[in-house]
Write an enzyme that holds these catalytic residues in place. Sequence first.
Site, PDB file in Angstrom:
ATOM      1  CG  ASP A 173      -0.208   0.047   2.529  1.00 15.90           C
ATOM      2  OD1 ASP A 173       1.002  -0.224   2.537  1.00 15.90           O
ATOM      3  OD2 ASP A 173      -0.840   0.359   3.554  1.00 15.90           O
ATOM      4  CB  CYS A 174       4.107   1.818  -1.582  1.00 17.66           C
ATOM      5  SG  CYS A 174       5.432   3.035  -1.615  1.00 17.66           S
ATOM      6  N   GLY A 175       2.562   4.730  -1.277  1.00 22.57           N
ATOM      7  CA  GLY A 175       2.124   5.933  -1.967  1.00 22.57           C
ATOM      8  C   GLY A 175       3.165   6.548  -2.870  1.00 22.57           C
TER       9      GLY A 175
END
EC number: 2.7.1.198
Length: 333
Positions: free
Chosen positions: A71-73
């Site tokens: 869930d990397c931005g």
Amino acid sequence: MANTIEIRKGESGWGGPLSINVTAGKKIVYITAGTKPAIVDHLVALTGWEAVDGFKQGEPPAEEIGVAVIDCGGTLRCGLYPKRRIPTINIHATGKSGPLAQFITEDIYVSGVRVADIRVANDAEAAPPEVAVADVAVNAGKGTGRDYDTSKKITEQSDGLLAKVGMGMGSAVAILFQSGRETIDTVLKTILPFMAFVSALIGIIMASGLGDFIAHGLTPLANSPVGLVTLALICSFPLLSPFLGPGAVIAQVIGVLVGVQIGQGTIPPHLALPALFAINAQAACDFIPVGLSLANARQETVRVGVPAVLVGRFITGAPTVLLAWAASSFIYH
């Protein structure tokens, strides 16, 4: 259990589609904040693979990972698994960004994925197209240019000192040029957008009045050493620190609010240094699984190292605040 699954990008997503062959013995690794994403359960139902929490259970060996869910931005984690050629699913609609952006390609990475974007694929659809490389290999061996005799005096190759110095300087200049280009690329694509995001977030919080509400809640804690120790214990609590750490966004917002209160005289200035240590007690707690993966740590090391660092930050958070308070008392008085 399906033979092949197809994963397409979601709304505003990037990359893909990924066609993953279901092989027995593989595992699904998910490194996400909060609860397990719904797509992990859906992948387990379609593949029969075991789901492994990267934060709690550690990362299995690379050859056992069938797919990684993150869930990397737009930070380092986006390119960590694509660099190792592990199919990567990002539940956020993040494109090709981060320090490892050069490893993020459409054939190994897909983002913005939801449950509806994962489906069973027919074997015919999933089979990768075969590329006829025989003719290419044959033609590659046939040069179209002329062969020149380099034994002649004018064209003979020289391996003297001057040639070696020239080659060394050329190599050094190429390395420096490439490093400069990658630095500028990282600044433009990663650092500046993040700075703009944090600035906009702080502006919204300050303009909406939410900043005053948070400041009133923080003032009792930040107004005394005991309150700062309590704040450090809250920020470094092992169940909260992995979710408070990403991007240091929360620490930056709280730091601005505390700084405003110091400027207004509500909080004594000699508490600025211990307050800095208190709001950053969770620093690096979210990065431990990623850092251990980059170091190619063993599964046992990851399983033991992640909770060890989280507990270590919790234990050392309060003493560092007290040390900072003791040091600042000599600075400002």
